[in-house]
Design a protein around this motif. Structure first.
Motif, PDB file in Angstrom:
ATOM      1  N   ALA A 110       4.716   6.166 -23.131  1.00 30.98           N
ATOM      2  CA  ALA A 110       4.057   7.044 -22.149  1.00 30.98           C
ATOM      3  C   ALA A 110       4.752   6.914 -20.790  1.00 30.98           C
ATOM      4  O   ALA A 110       5.059   7.919 -20.138  1.00 30.98           O
ATOM      5  CB  ALA A 110       2.582   6.690 -22.028  1.00 30.98           C
ATOM      6  N   ASP A 114       6.581   9.815 -18.871  1.00 34.95           N
ATOM      7  CA  ASP A 114       5.934  10.336 -17.659  1.00 34.95           C
ATOM      8  C   ASP A 114       6.698   9.965 -16.387  1.00 34.95           C
ATOM      9  O   ASP A 114       6.778  10.758 -15.448  1.00 34.95           O
ATOM     10  CB  ASP A 114       4.488   9.821 -17.559  1.00 34.95           C
ATOM     11  CG  ASP A 114       3.629  10.294 -18.744  1.00 34.95           C
ATOM     12  OD1 ASP A 114       4.108  11.148 -19.514  1.00 34.95           O
ATOM     13  OD2 ASP A 114       2.496   9.800 -18.904  1.00 34.95           O
ATOM     14  N   GLY A 304       6.006  13.562 -24.772  1.00 34.52           N
ATOM     15  CA  GLY A 304       4.906  12.896 -24.053  1.00 34.52           C
ATOM     16  C   GLY A 304       3.617  12.977 -24.842  1.00 34.52           C
ATOM     17  O   GLY A 304       2.548  12.657 -24.339  1.00 34.52           O
ATOM     18  N   PRO A 318      -1.876  13.759 -25.134  1.00 32.89           N
ATOM     19  CA  PRO A 318      -0.952  13.009 -24.288  1.00 32.89           C
ATOM     20  C   PRO A 318      -0.949  11.533 -24.697  1.00 32.89           C
ATOM     21  O   PRO A 318      -2.020  10.958 -24.937  1.00 32.89           O
ATOM     22  CB  PRO A 318      -1.520  13.195 -22.875  1.00 32.89           C
ATOM     23  CG  PRO A 318      -2.361  14.423 -22.963  1.00 32.89           C
ATOM     24  CD  PRO A 318      -2.911  14.459 -24.356  1.00 32.89           C
ATOM     25  N   ILE A 319       0.232  10.930 -24.773  1.00 34.51           N
ATOM     26  CA  ILE A 319       0.291   9.520 -25.209  1.00 34.51           C
ATOM     27  C   ILE A 319      -0.564   8.670 -24.273  1.00 34.51           C
ATOM     28  O   ILE A 319      -1.270   7.757 -24.703  1.00 34.51           O
ATOM     29  CB  ILE A 319       1.746   8.974 -25.216  1.00 34.51           C
ATOM     30  CG1 ILE A 319       2.675   9.849 -26.046  1.00 34.51           C
ATOM     31  CG2 ILE A 319       1.772   7.548 -25.765  1.00 34.51           C
ATOM     32  CD1 ILE A 319       4.146   9.414 -26.003  1.00 34.51           C
ATOM     33  N   ALA A 320      -0.497   9.007 -22.980  1.00 33.68           N
ATOM     34  CA  ALA A 320      -1.222   8.204 -21.987  1.00 33.68           C
ATOM     35  C   ALA A 320      -2.731   8.173 -22.275  1.00 33.68           C
ATOM     36  O   ALA A 320      -3.400   7.176 -21.998  1.00 33.68           O
ATOM     37  CB  ALA A 320      -0.950   8.744 -20.595  1.00 33.68           C
TER      38      ALA A 320
END
Ligand code: F6P
Length: 342
Positions: A110, A114, A304, A318-320
């Protein structure tokens, strides 16, 4: 397009199934070329690679572990780690990276995407099932199956000797493996990290079980903590992501039970057996579908993102989002199991 693939963190049944699906679909349908980075982020930092293509992934679907190797290397804790990753991606002409891992490996993916614009797609794995944004991670079903079989076997010894058997299972700070295997295996006490436990209450359940002429099985998650006290640890060392090595609560609890109830109590620590060997059919199915959808995301340039299971659909998030917060056991879900305690 050339795609790099890596597996990071603890090994997990189903990793090879993901690699196989990514490579099969990527090569056959999208004409991608592949390179494998050895041992998770360490290989990307050090530029250690293995050739990856359809011949390399033949026959690996049922194999446990990972053909790429794994490590808990954190490139953000390694001098020039991010710069070295960028240099190696350029050196091997890698256009995109598929990172298969848990909270730590995906947390790195992430940030690389990002903050540094590195084109990554994430695939969630962990026996702990503690990643948000996906209903299940592969590896969990296999681990629960192994733990359940162990509990079934331990019941017979507990009954034959009329002793308390404590089973310590993995799961880090989430009680998913303990809860699912404890319910499936008919445990008489299940202790999870999300709810501190009272040793006197555990002893009361143990005693009431003996009164019913049965011997109790206590399933305790490695991250479970007593109500008044700290986490019980055999070894306090930490990995490069700052996670302490868990285990020890099972042995400690058996001693407490023995002293307080006068009943013989023994502990089985399942440890890495829960991560080893061939993946269950469910994990092969999930890992394969994750792999197919991950290479679709790469092909579409949707970086991402992490593939995730929602119901029976594979979606992208989103990976985050998956790494921001641990997915832990809801207290209401844990309360459901309480009817079987004691
Ligand atoms: O995250 C998977 C897991 O097996 C946890 O359940 C456990 O706490 C940890 O990894 C053990 O890690 P290691 O094999 O590096 O000691």
């Amino acid at each position: 397009m050339k795609v790099g693939v890596l597996t990071g963190g603890g090994d997990c049944p189903g990793l090879n199934a993901v690699i196989r699906a990514v490579v099969r679909k990527g090569e056959q349908e999208y004409g991608c070329a592949f390179v494998g980075f050895k041992d998770g982020w360490r290989g990307a930092v050090e530029g250690r690679t293995v050739p990856l293509g359809i011949p390399a992934v033949r026959g690996i679907l049922p194999r446990g572990g990972t053909i790429l190797g794994s490590s808990r290397t954190n490139p953000f804790k390694t001098e020039n780690g991010v710069r070295d990753i960028k240099d190696n991606l350029a050196k091997y002409e890698v256009d995109a990276l598929v990172a298969i891992g848990g909270e730590d490996t995906l947390g790195v993916a992430a940030r690389l995407h990002d903050e540094y614009g590195i084109p990554c797609v994430g695939v969630p794995k962990t026996i702990d099932n503690d990643l948000s944004a996906t209903d299940y991670t592969f590896g969990f079903d296999t681990a629960v199956g192994i733990a359940t079989e162990a509990i079934d076997r331990l019941h017979t010894t507990a009954e034959s000797h009329m002793r308390v058997l404590v089973v310590e299972v993995m799961g880090r700070h989430a009680g998913w493996i303990a809860l699912h295997s404890g319910l499936a295996g008919g445990a008489n006490v299940i202790l999870i990290p999300e709810q501190r436990f009272d040793v006197d209450q555990v002893c009361a359940w143990v005693t009431s079980r003996f009164k019913a002429s049965y011997a109790p099985i206590v399933v305790v998650a490695e991250g479970a903590m007593p109500k008044d006290g700290d986490m019980v640890l055999k070894d306090g060392t930490k990995d490069s992501f700052g996670h302490v090595r868990l285990s020890g609560v099972g042995e400690w609890l058996a001693k407490e039970i023995e002293e307080r109830t006068g009943k013989e109590a023994r502990t089985t620590v399942l440890g890495h057996i829960q991560r080893g060997g061939t993946p269950s059919a469910f994990d092969r199915w999930l890992a394969t579908r994750f792999g197919l959808h991950a290479i679709d995301a790469v092909h579409e340039g949707d970086f991402g993102k992490m593939v995730a299971l929602k119901g029976t659909d594979i979606v992208r998030v989103p990976i985050a989002d998956a790494t921001a917060k641990l997915k832990t056991v809801d207290p209401a879900l844990y309360r459901e199991a309480g009817v079987f305690f004691g």
